[in-house]
Scaffold this motif. Structure first.
Motif, PDB file in Angstrom:
ATOM      1  N   ALA A 176      -3.420 -13.081  -0.392  1.00 31.99           N
ATOM      2  CA  ALA A 176      -4.357 -12.061   0.082  1.00 31.99           C
ATOM      3  C   ALA A 176      -3.639 -10.736   0.315  1.00 31.99           C
ATOM      4  CB  ALA A 176      -5.035 -12.528   1.363  1.00 31.99           C
ATOM      5  N   THR A 209       0.257 -12.976   5.684  1.00 31.83           N
ATOM      6  CA  THR A 209      -0.422 -11.893   4.975  1.00 31.83           C
ATOM      7  C   THR A 209       0.428 -10.630   4.952  1.00 31.83           C
ATOM      8  OG1 THR A 209      -2.519 -12.828   5.750  1.00 31.83           O
ATOM      9  CG2 THR A 209      -2.578 -10.611   4.837  1.00 31.83           C
ATOM     10  N   TYR A 255      -5.090  -1.476   5.057  1.00 29.55           N
ATOM     11  CA  TYR A 255      -5.507  -2.860   4.814  1.00 29.55           C
ATOM     12  C   TYR A 255      -5.687  -3.543   6.158  1.00 29.55           C
ATOM     13  CZ  TYR A 255      -5.072  -7.863   3.731  1.00 29.55           C
ATOM     14  OH  TYR A 255      -5.266  -9.223   3.654  1.00 29.55           O
ATOM     15  N   SER A 257      -5.997  -6.923   7.783  1.00 31.12           N
ATOM     16  CA  SER A 257      -5.730  -8.311   7.395  1.00 31.12           C
ATOM     17  C   SER A 257      -6.472  -9.320   8.254  1.00 31.12           C
ATOM     18  CB  SER A 257      -4.229  -8.605   7.463  1.00 31.12           C
ATOM     19  OG  SER A 257      -3.773  -8.622   8.800  1.00 31.12           O
ATOM     20  N   SER A 282     -11.068  -7.530   5.428  1.00 31.21           N
ATOM     21  CA  SER A 282     -11.075  -8.982   5.249  1.00 31.21           C
ATOM     22  C   SER A 282     -12.439  -9.537   5.643  1.00 31.21           C
ATOM     23  CB  SER A 282      -9.989  -9.645   6.107  1.00 31.21           C
ATOM     24  OG  SER A 282      -8.698  -9.233   5.699  1.00 31.21           O
ATOM     25  N   ASP A 283     -12.967 -10.410   4.795  1.00 31.26           N
ATOM     26  CA  ASP A 283     -14.215 -11.132   5.042  1.00 31.26           C
ATOM     27  C   ASP A 283     -15.438 -10.228   5.029  1.00 31.26           C
ATOM     28  OD1 ASP A 283     -13.506 -13.988   5.271  1.00 31.26           O
ATOM     29  OD2 ASP A 283     -12.130 -13.197   6.750  1.00 31.26           O
ATOM     30  N   THR A 300     -13.130  -5.877   0.047  1.00 33.40           N
ATOM     31  CA  THR A 300     -12.784  -6.789   1.125  1.00 33.40           C
ATOM     32  C   THR A 300     -12.262  -8.086   0.519  1.00 33.40           C
ATOM     33  OG1 THR A 300     -13.521  -7.717   3.251  1.00 33.40           O
ATOM     34  CG2 THR A 300     -15.050  -7.896   1.404  1.00 33.40           C
ATOM     35  N   ILE A 301     -11.328  -8.714   1.219  1.00 33.06           N
ATOM     36  CA  ILE A 301     -10.735  -9.972   0.757  1.00 33.06           C
ATOM     37  C   ILE A 301     -11.437 -11.114   1.483  1.00 33.06           C
ATOM     38  CG2 ILE A 301      -8.625 -11.301   0.456  1.00 33.06           C
ATOM     39  CD1 ILE A 301      -8.529  -8.663  -1.013  1.00 33.06           C
ATOM     40  N   GLN A 303     -12.062 -14.748   2.742  1.00 35.17           N
ATOM     41  CA  GLN A 303     -11.217 -15.896   3.070  1.00 35.17           C
ATOM     42  C   GLN A 303     -11.987 -17.216   3.147  1.00 35.17           C
ATOM     43  OE1 GLN A 303      -7.916 -14.618   6.040  1.00 35.17           O
ATOM     44  NE2 GLN A 303      -9.713 -13.451   6.667  1.00 35.17           N
ATOM     45  N   PRO A 335      -7.967 -16.644  -1.951  1.00 34.40           N
ATOM     46  CA  PRO A 335      -8.773 -15.501  -1.502  1.00 34.40           C
ATOM     47  C   PRO A 335      -9.500 -14.877  -2.688  1.00 34.40           C
ATOM     48  CG  PRO A 335      -6.453 -14.899  -1.617  1.00 34.40           C
ATOM     49  CD  PRO A 335      -6.520 -16.373  -1.902  1.00 34.40           C
TER      50      PRO A 335
END
Length: 359
Positions: A176, A209, A255, A257, A282-283, A300-301, A303, A335
């Motif tokens: 990720a 991360t 970013y 995380s 994230s998410d 967005t990453i 999870q 991810p």
């Protein structure tokens, strides 16, 4: 991971139906159509499925699992919990019992988590799944001789390295971080200075991360200015935006995380800075979806907290009921990159918890 025999989970996955339906079909229970029963029986025979004697006796000897969750980010934790409940509903006919204990609070939440862990460790659960907070304190507990008796421990979302936890189900944090750095390398234009905003640097999931992000910074043509921690507290995240803007006025990208990014972004909007900075979060939450659709967040990453909760519960049950072993204790989920163009495919499958992430 190795598996010596075909299980009911494999049959369900092969047919694309629920484990409960397969169980009813194979055991002559009601509420299954003749056609479905025939498909299940035929598939089970072709795949070489044989009923587990251990699983057959579970209704008389149920397996009790406790899940101890640090509920600092409610929307994310709610998705983990929804995954746990999905696994429970699939497996309750096989004798699975699940108790979910949530620890909430601000000042003494870490101490409260340890107190509750001590309590449930003495209650005779077959397995305990932890979504941990203060990992070093938990590790010290688990190292105590005889702690928890014969209870099997596992983690979800993060990990407790060097402990006696049998396995860990979590997002591949290193991947990720690398993905986020590569994205920012492509997204940033005028300034290549980037910062990483996280919850608590000391948590294993965040350190993984961060390491992945740092490893990709140079290759992505970025200048890394540092890690900023908000300790998963929206009020701190809000103020942290001012500090970062004062520290690096010409910042090019951020970013986030951890999932607690919304209050930080709100402050950037108030400061008139958000249009100058490329952002990867994230998410997915309603507020993040809104910010992405407005063009304030570039990516967005994801999870997949739902799958993390579902898999850790299922794997714990498989170990307790059928002796499943793990060649690699780290069960890492890939991810996924979510953009404005594909966010609807993710958000429609998430049961958002209604609460105010803004302060």
């Amino acid at each position: 991971m190795s598996r010596e025999k075909v299980t009911i989970y494999d049959v369900a996955e092969e047919l694309g139906i629920s484990i409960a339906t397969v169980n009813r079909a194979l055991n002559g229970k009601p509420n299954v159509s003749p056609e479905t029963k025939r498909l299940v029986v035929d598939a089970a025979r072709q795949m070489g499925y044989k009923p587990s004697k251990a699983a057959a006796s579970l209704s008389r000897n149920p397996k009790r699992i406790a899940v101890l969750m640090m509920s600092t980010i409610m929307g994310f934790v709610a998705e983990v919990k929804r995954g746990i409940m999905k696994a429970y509903n699939d497996l309750k006919d096989f004798g699975l019992e699940v108790d979910i204990i949530e620890v909430v609070g601000d000042e003494d939440v870490d101490a409260e988590y340890i107190r509750r862990l001590d309590e449930i460790a003495d209650e005779g659960y077959d397995g305990i799944i932890m979504l941990p907070g203060n990992e070093s304190a938990i590790a010290q507990r688990l190292k105590q001789p005889g702690y928890g008796g014969k209870t099997v421990f596992a983690t979800v979302v993060s990990d407790i390295v060097g402990s006696k936890c049998l396995f860990s189900v979590r997002n591949n944090g290193c991947a990720a971080g690398r993905m986020a750095a590569e994205l920012l390398g492509m997204m940033t234009k005028n300034s290549k200075k980037v910062a990483l905003v996280t919850g608590r640097n000391e948590l294993f999931v965040h350190s993984e991360t961060i390491n992945g992000f740092k490893a990709m910074v140079d290759e992505s043509g970025l200048e890394f200015v540092g890690v900023y921690e908000h300790y998963d507290k929206p009020s701190i995240a809000y103020k942290l935006a001012d500090k970062l803007m004062n520290d690096v006025p010409d910042l090019g990208g951020i970013y986030f995380s951890s999932a607690n990014s919304v209050t930080f972004c709100k402050r950037l909007i108030e400061l008139g800075k958000i249009s100058d900075i490329e952002i990867v979060t994230s998410d997915i939450f309603p507020e993040i979806e809104m910010l992405m659709r407005d063009g304030n967040i570039g990516a967005t990453i994801f999870q997949n907290p739902f799958n993390q909760g579902k898999l850790v519960t299922r794997y714990m049950f498989e170990h307790l009921a059928e002796g499943r072993q793990f060649e690699d204790r780290n069960i890492l989920l890939n991810p996924e990159i979510v953009l404005k163009s594909n966010i609807e495919f993710y958000s429609k499958n998430i049961e958002y918890v209604k609460y105010d992430m803004f302060i």
